[in-house]
Design an enzyme around this catalytic site. Structure first.
Site, PDB file in Angstrom:
ATOM      1  CE  LYS A 151      -0.609   0.450   4.957  1.00  0.00           C
ATOM      2  NZ  LYS A 151      -1.424   0.609   6.101  1.00  0.00           N
ATOM      3  CG  HIS A 172      46.542 -10.895  16.501  1.00  0.00           C
ATOM      4  ND1 HIS A 172      45.972 -10.353  17.631  1.00  0.00           N
ATOM      5  CD2 HIS A 172      47.718 -10.238  16.291  1.00  0.00           C
ATOM      6  CE1 HIS A 172      46.771  -9.403  18.093  1.00  0.00           C
ATOM      7  NE2 HIS A 172      47.842  -9.318  17.304  1.00  0.00           N
ATOM      8  N   GLY A 215       9.781  -2.412   0.780  1.00  0.00           N
ATOM      9  CA  GLY A 215      10.845  -2.392   1.797  1.00  0.00           C
ATOM     10  C   GLY A 215      10.269  -2.175   3.187  1.00  0.00           C
TER      11      GLY A 215
END
Ligand code: FAD
Length: 464
Positions: free
Chosen positions: A33, A438, A37
């Site tokens: 309507k 790391h 999204g």
């Protein structure tokens, strides 16, 4: 035309369901309507995170000295921030519409209303009423902001989470009614942009669903940013004044600000849509569903916020995929209610998955916990973001991970590994024996898992 599947609402629940159904070979029609999204893309997740980025960047620029940089004269222009938001949203929306075209999903604009078990009537000012029939129906109509009776919004001085995203000029002061996820996110955004911010919440915890240690850390971070907290002191009255709005709190204190943001919860979009008429069962306006997302009427499914289980975009999408698979014949498709992550874009970020300590206690589950502070990580120092920690909760009996709760840099991304671990039934030893690169922030997850076994390498004293 008769479709295999008709979907009502094109938010992250509905549009993901439509694409997956088309991928599986179904003929699909989706009715929307307003804007493709839904809340998430247009007035929720995406514009708020775009705004969060602007606010954080502004804050970081002001701390540039700390990084050996000189930056003076930074100014926040709310109108430009909002224009950037709108550009991002427009582009992403066009992307979803392109996906519909690529997958031959029939997108119909208009307001849909259930007429029969397999039929939706679509009305619009653009075209005469149309009947759209499907062998299966998915309802994905979402939710909308709850009105606060004592202070209804006028969108000039009193806003909701949608209308505040249209504000073009930064108010000098903002009173946010209702902490919760949106309240805390907006509080930090407006504070970082330079606004005086008040935040009131009925409970003493800003976000009730959070683990207690994270709530305490969140309160510290809100206070550190000089956000004025009124916890356990909800508003009892509000009135417009000449210069803004006056909010009176339960304690009798009255606070005047230029603007107010009301964020006291959401309610399902389910009235006047023919749901009761066709025989659907509603509970406080929400549509209860089974593990396949099927309502009490076989062949009619409901997903996302209108179901009311977790008001999260990714949960809506997950339910959408499960509903489609089940509707198209995979009887084994079920929703994962166990490993549902949530990310909260405060500063530092928060992310969580699984049980909190309090939930373990309430359920009578024996557990061990470990934690690890970001300040003990080289990467966190390099980023200049050392606040926060990772907390891992594991079953006493077998070390299976029950919950992970993070407050710190990139928490929303770090929770991905933890969600997979929880879903796969991994133990703390599994995580501890997994090599973590790391220097990364993920090392905090590894060290927190090690800490459950009392074996964290770089652990310093951590005051939660
Ligand atoms: P919606 O997104 O609400 O979509 C429903 C769609 O249905 C709408 O487009 C609506 O126009 C349409 N519709 C309704 N009725 C009809 C009808 N009768 N006919 C045709 N169409 C109809 N979640 C997260 O996971 N992460 C976040 O960071 C996050 N941030 C948020 C920030 C804010 C400020 C808000 C308000 C929400 C946020 N959320 C976030 C929640 C998230 O937006 C919702 O959980 C998600 O949008 C729900 O998806 P949905 O498809 O169920 O409903």
């Amino acid at each position: 035309m008769q479709y295999d599947l008709v979907i009502l609402g094109a938010g992250p629940g509905g549009y993901v369901a439509a694409i997956r159904a088309a991928q599986l070979g179904a003929r699909v029609s989706i009715i929307e309507k307003e804007l493709v999204g839904g809340t998430c893309l247009n007035w929720g997740c995406i514009p708020t995170k775009a705004m969060y980025k602007s606010a954080r960047l502004f804050e970081q620029i002001r701390q540039a000295d700390h990084f050996g940089l000189s930056c003076t004269g930074a100014v926040a222009h709310l109108d430009k921030i909002i224009s950037r938001n709108q550009k991002i949203v427009r582009e992403l929306r066009q992307g979803v519409e392109r996906l519909f075209r690529r997958h031959r999903v029939n997108l119909l604009f208009g307001e849909g209303r259930l007429r029969r078990h397999n039929e939706i009537e679509v009305t619009s000012s653009e075209h005469p009423p149309q009947q759209v029939c499907g062998r299966r129906i998915i309802i994905a109509t979402g939710s909308e902001p709850k009105v606060l009776q004592i202070l209804p919004w006028d969108n000039q001085r009193v806003f909701n989470t949608r209308s505040i995203l249209e504000l073009r000029q930064l108010p000098r002061s903002l009173f946010i009614i209702g902490g919760g996820v949106s309240g805390c996110e907006f509080a930090q955004i407006f504070r970082a942009l330079g606004c005086e911010v008040h935040l009131s919440k009925r409970s003493r915890e800003p976000i009730k669903s959070l683990d207690g240690d994270l709530n305490r850390a969140l309160v510290r971070s809100l206070k550190k940013r000089r956000i004025i907290l009124h916890l356990g002191d909800p508003p009892v009255a509000g009135r417009y004044t000449e210069s803004g709005v006056e909010v009176t709190l339960q304690s009798g204190k009255a606070v005047c600000t230029e603007a107010v943001l009301v964020t006291v919860g959401r309610m399902p979009v389910s009235t006047g849509l023919g749901f009761r008429k066709v025989g659907l069962t509603l509970k406080n306006g929400f549509l209860p569903v089974d593990e396949h997302c099927q309502t009490n009427i076989p062949g009619i499914y409901a997903i996302g916020d209108v179901v009311g289980e977790h008001l999260l975009a990714h949960y809506a999408s997950h339910q959408g995929i499960v509903a489609v698979e089940h509707a198209l014949g995979n009887g084994k498709a079920v929703v994962d209610k166990h490993a549902v992550p949530a990310a909260i874009y405060t500063d530092p970020e928060i992310a969580t998955v699984g049980l909190t300590s309090r939930q373990c206690q309430e359920l009578g589950i024996s557990y061990r916990q470990g934690n690890f502070p970001f300040r003990a990580l080289g990467k966190a120092h390099a980023l200049g973001e050392i606040d926060g920690f990772v907390k891992v909760i594991a079953a006493e009996e077998d070390g299976c991970i029950l919950g992970v709760h993070i407050i710190g840099p990139e928490a929303g991304s770090l929770i991905g590994e933890c969600t997979l671990a929880l879903k796969q039934g991994a133990t703390v030893e599994d995580v501890a024996r997994t090599i973590h690169a790391h220097p990364t922030l993920n090392e905090a997850v590894w060290e927190a898992a090690e800490d459950v076994r009392g074996l964290a390498i770089h652990k310093l004293d951590l005051k939660l």
